[in-house]
Design an enzyme around this catalytic site. Structure first.
Site, PDB file in Angstrom:
ATOM      1  N   PHE A   1       0.863  -1.184   0.000  1.00 51.22           N
ATOM      2  CA  PHE A   1       0.000   0.000   0.000  1.00 51.22           C
ATOM      3  C   PHE A   1       0.895   1.228   0.000  1.00 51.22           C
ATOM      4  O   PHE A   1       2.084   1.134   0.264  1.00 51.22           O
ATOM      5  CB  PHE A   1      -0.920   0.003   1.224  1.00 51.22           C
ATOM      6  CG  PHE A   1      -0.193   0.272   2.520  1.00 51.22           C
ATOM      7  CD1 PHE A   1       0.551  -0.738   3.126  1.00 51.22           C
ATOM      8  CD2 PHE A   1      -0.248   1.516   3.114  1.00 51.22           C
ATOM      9  CE1 PHE A   1       1.231  -0.493   4.306  1.00 51.22           C
ATOM     10  CE2 PHE A   1       0.444   1.765   4.305  1.00 51.22           C
ATOM     11  CZ  PHE A   1       1.180   0.759   4.893  1.00 51.22           C
TER      12      PHE A   1
ATOM     13  N   SER B   1       0.831   4.680  11.691  1.00 50.79           N
ATOM     14  CA  SER B   1       1.230   3.313  11.385  1.00 50.79           C
ATOM     15  C   SER B   1       0.075   2.563  10.747  1.00 50.79           C
ATOM     16  O   SER B   1      -1.096   2.869  10.967  1.00 50.79           O
ATOM     17  CB  SER B   1       1.668   2.598  12.656  1.00 50.79           C
ATOM     18  OG  SER B   1       0.550   2.020  13.300  1.00 50.79           O
ATOM     19  N   LYS B   2       0.438   1.572   9.977  1.00 50.83           N
ATOM     20  CA  LYS B   2      -0.576   0.830   9.256  1.00 50.83           C
ATOM     21  C   LYS B   2      -1.547   0.111  10.187  1.00 50.83           C
ATOM     22  O   LYS B   2      -2.729   0.016   9.913  1.00 50.83           O
ATOM     23  CB  LYS B   2       0.096  -0.191   8.329  1.00 50.83           C
ATOM     24  CG  LYS B   2      -0.900  -0.835   7.385  1.00 50.83           C
ATOM     25  CD  LYS B   2      -0.305  -1.999   6.627  1.00 50.83           C
ATOM     26  CE  LYS B   2      -1.342  -2.547   5.636  1.00 50.83           C
ATOM     27  NZ  LYS B   2      -0.847  -3.690   4.878  1.00 50.83           N
ATOM     28  N   ARG B   3      -1.029  -0.373  11.272  1.00 52.73           N
ATOM     29  CA  ARG B   3      -1.863  -1.145  12.201  1.00 52.73           C
ATOM     30  C   ARG B   3      -2.945  -0.305  12.858  1.00 52.73           C
ATOM     31  O   ARG B   3      -4.089  -0.707  12.968  1.00 52.73           O
ATOM     32  CB  ARG B   3      -0.997  -1.783  13.287  1.00 52.73           C
ATOM     33  CG  ARG B   3      -0.231  -2.994  12.794  1.00 52.73           C
ATOM     34  CD  ARG B   3       0.192  -3.849  13.967  1.00 52.73           C
ATOM     35  NE  ARG B   3      -0.955  -4.261  14.762  1.00 52.73           N
ATOM     36  CZ  ARG B   3      -0.863  -4.784  15.985  1.00 52.73           C
ATOM     37  NH1 ARG B   3       0.316  -4.956  16.530  1.00 52.73           N
ATOM     38  NH2 ARG B   3      -1.931  -5.139  16.646  1.00 52.73           N
TER      39      ARG B   3
END
Length: 473
Positions: free
Chosen positions: A20, A242-244
Site C-alpha cells: 500500500f 502506522s498501518k496497524r
RNA sequence: GCCCCCAUCGUCUAGUGGCCUAGGACACCACCCUUUCAAGGUGGCGGCACGGGUUCGAAUCCCGUUGGGGGUGCCA
C-alpha cells in the site's frame, strides 16, 4: 565551470513497497515533485525492493498507480524510473570492497550475540570496536564494519539547519552481512551515488541515520547530497502514523471518494503554508500555484496531525467547485449499472453542494432509482416525527389531490401547490414538507424536495403518497 | 540507557525583536438566509508549556526544566 553547479537537481523518492502507499509517503513525494518541477529537475523513483517485494510486482505497480493518482505521472518529463535497488547490487559490493581496501572498513568475526555479551560485560552500548585493529580479512560469517572516524559530523539540513552529531556516539555499523550481502544503509548511499542524486528530501525519522550515510559518502569520495528532513505525520496520540492503528493507505482514501486534488491540497498544508493563504482567507489552491511556491526553508519543524475532518472539508469544497458535467461524469462512474444516468443528471446539481465524499452520492439519491412498484423503506424516526402532527394525514391527502390535478409538473408548481394547501392548516413550508418528504423519499433529509419530486414524475410520486396514506390508516 | 528532533487556539498553521490587543484555516457555538440537510453570510469561543536570563522592548534570541516524538538491527 564546475559541472555539478549547473546540472539540474535530481530528487530521489525511495518508498519501500509494502502493498500500500502511505499518506506520509505521498506528502514527501509531493514535496520532491514540487521541487523537481519548479527547479526543472528530475523526480527519481527508486523502489527499495526486498525479496518479498520482488515476488509481488503488483506492489510496485500500486505505488506507481498511487503516484499517478496524486498527479505524479511516469509520463511526465520530470519523472524518471522506476529504478530498483537490486539494479545496483554489483556496485554495492564494489563499494564495500573499496571501503575495505582504503581502510575505512574492517572485518569482524563476532556474532550478534557475542557483540551483545561484550557490551554487557564492558558496560557499554552497542559494538565497541573490538576488531578494529585485528587485521581480519574477509571470510564466511564475517561482517564488514565501517570505521567511524573521531570528531563530529555536521548534517546541513535544508529544513532544520545544521545538526551536529558526536561521532563517538555512533558505533562501527555493519556494511556487509556475514553472508556478504550489503545492508540498507550502504545500498542506499551507493544507489544515490550511482543515480547521481543531488537532493534527498525525506521524513524526519531518517535524520539519526544521516550522519552515517554522510560519512559513507565522504569515505567513498563523493559529495553528500543536500539533505532535507520534513516532520512526520502523526495520529491523535501524537504517534507516527502506522498501518496497524491508523488509516494510512492512500488507496483507501481514493476508494472512499476523496478527490485527488483535495488530498494533494490538504497534504501540502501539513507543515507548510502557501504564502498569501492568510490574505485570501483560504488554504485551497491549485497544485501549479503550490508547486511554484513550495520551499523547504518554509517547512515547519514539528510533527503534524493528519486531520480527517479538515480533509473532508477540503474534499467538499473541491466537489462543489467541479464543473457540473465533470461532477456528473465522475459520479456516474460509480453508480449501480441499472440506474438511469439521465435521471441522475437531473438531480445532480441539487446534490453536488451537499457532499463530503463522492461515495456519498448513491446514498443521497437512491430513492429516485427504486424498481417499479417497490415498497418504500422508511426511516423509522423520520416517519414517526413527520407523521405525528394531527394535520399530517389530512395534508398528505390534500397534497395528493392537488398534485393529481396539477397542469405543469415542475418544482415551482409543486412548491406553489403545497404552499396553497398548507395555508389552510396555518403551518409553514418547513413543517408542511416533512410528511411529503418522508412519504416520497423515506427519510427526513435529502436533496431539495420539489426538484426531487419533479425528477421522480407524477405517477411515481402519487403512488408513493398513496402508499404512505395506506400505512397511516 | 545513549543520541537526535520538536514545543503558538482542540487541530493545521502565520509570526524571524517593536506593525501582536497574537492573524488565518478546519472543528465547535450563536444568529441570518432557507423547502429538510447542506452550502453561503455575520459574529463568537479559544493559544505563545514553565522558569530564568539578554534587551529600552521578546511568541520571536540564549540557558535550564517539563512534556512529546524519532532513532538506536547481520530490517528497510
Amino acid at each position: 565551470m564546475v559541472d555539478s553547479v549547473t546540472r539540474a537537481p535530481r530528487f530521489r523518492f525511495a518508498p519501500s513497497p509494502t502493498g500500500f502507499f502511505h499518506v506520509g509517503g505521498a506528502r514527501t513525494a509531493l514535496h520532491n515533485w514540487a521541487l523537481a518541477q519548479r527547479l526543472g529537475g528530475t523526480f527519481v523513483l527508486r523502489i527499495e525492493d526486498t525479496d518479498e517485494a520482488r515476488n509481488r510486482p503488483e506492489w510496485t505497480q500500486g505505488i506507481i498507480d498511487a503516484l499517478a493518482w496524486i498527479g505524479i505521472s511516469d509520463e511526465d518529463p520530470h519523472f524518471e524510473g522506476p529504478h530498483f535497488q537490486s539494479e545496483f547490487a554489483n556496485a554495492h559490493v564494489a563499494a564495500a570492497e573499496q571501503l575495505y581496501e582504503s581502510g575505512h572498513a574492517y572485518y569482524c568475526d563476532l556474532s550478534g550475540e557475542e557483540v551483545q555479551q561484550r557490551a554487557k560485560d564492558l558496560g557499554v552500548t552497542g559494538y565497541d570496536g573490538y576488531s578494529r585493529d585485528r587485521g581480519l580479512g574477509p571470510g564466511p560469517g564475517r561482517v564488514l564494519r565501517f570505521r567511524v572516524p573521531d570528531g563530529t559530523t555536521v548534517v546541513d539540513d535544508l529544513v532544520r539547519g545544521e545538526v551536529t552529531f558526536d561521532n563517538s556516539t555512533i558505533e562501527d555499523f555493519v556494511l556487509l552481512r556475514g553472508n556478504g550481502t550489503p545492508v540498507f544503509i550502504l545500498a542506499n548511499v551507493v544507489d544515490d551515488i550511482e543515480m547521481e542524486i543531488s537532493n534527498v528530501v525525506r521524513a524526519e525519522e531518517h535524520l539519526p541515520n544521516t550522519p552515517k550515510q554522510q560519512m559513507l559518502f565522504e569515505a567513498l569520495g563523493h559529495e553528500p547530497p543536500a539533505w532535507a528532513h520534513v516532520p512526520v505525520l502523526v495520529n491523535e496520540q501524537r504517534k507516527k502514523l502506522s498501518k496497524r492503528r491508523d488509516k494510512v493507505a492512500i488507496e483507501q482514501y481514493r476508494d472512499e471518494g476523496y478527490l485527488a486534488d483535495a488530498m494533494v491540497n490538504y497534504l501540502m498544508t501539513l507543515g507548510w503554508t502557501l504564502p498569501g493563504a492568510e490574505e485570501s482567507g483560504s488554504e485551497i489552491a491549485p497544485w501549479s500555484e503550490m508547486a511554484q511556491a513550495f520551499r523547504l526553508e518554509d517547512v515547519t519543524h514539528s510533527p503534524a496531525f493528519f486531520d480527517l475532518q479538515k480533509l473532508a472539508a477540503f474534499n467538499g469544497d473541491y466537489i462543489r467547485s467541479m464543473p457540473l458535467d465533470e461532477f456528473v461524469a465522475a459520479a456516474s462512474a460509480d453508480l449501480p449499472p441499472d440506474w438511469n444516468r439521465a435521471r441522475f443528471a437531473e438531480i445532480a446539481p441539487h446534490i453536488q453542494q451537499r457532499l463530503v465524499t463522492m461515495r456519498d452520492v448513491p446514498g443521497t439519491v437512491d430513492f429516485l432509482f427504486l424498481p417499479d412498484g417497490a415498497e418504500i423503506e422508511y426511516d423509522e424516526k423520520s416517519w414517526d416525527k413527520a407523521m405525528k402532527p394531527d394535520w399530517a394525514v389530512a395534508l398528505l391527502r390534500d397534497v395528493r389531490g392537488a398534485y393529481a390535478a396539477l397542469d405543469a409538473w415542475d418544482a415551482a408548481a409543486l412548491k406553489e401547490s403545497i404552499e396553497a394547501t398548507m395555508a389552510t392548516y396555518e403551518i409553514k413550508l418547513g413543517k408542511a414538507q416533512a410528511p411529503v418528504r418522508v412519504a416520497v423519499t423515506g427519510r427526513s433529509v435529502g436533496p431539495p424536495l420539489f426538484e426531487a419530486i419533479e425528477v421522480l414524475g407524477r405517477d411515481e410520486a402519487l403512488r408513493r403518497i398513496d402508499l404512505a396514506l395506506g400505512h397511516l390508516e
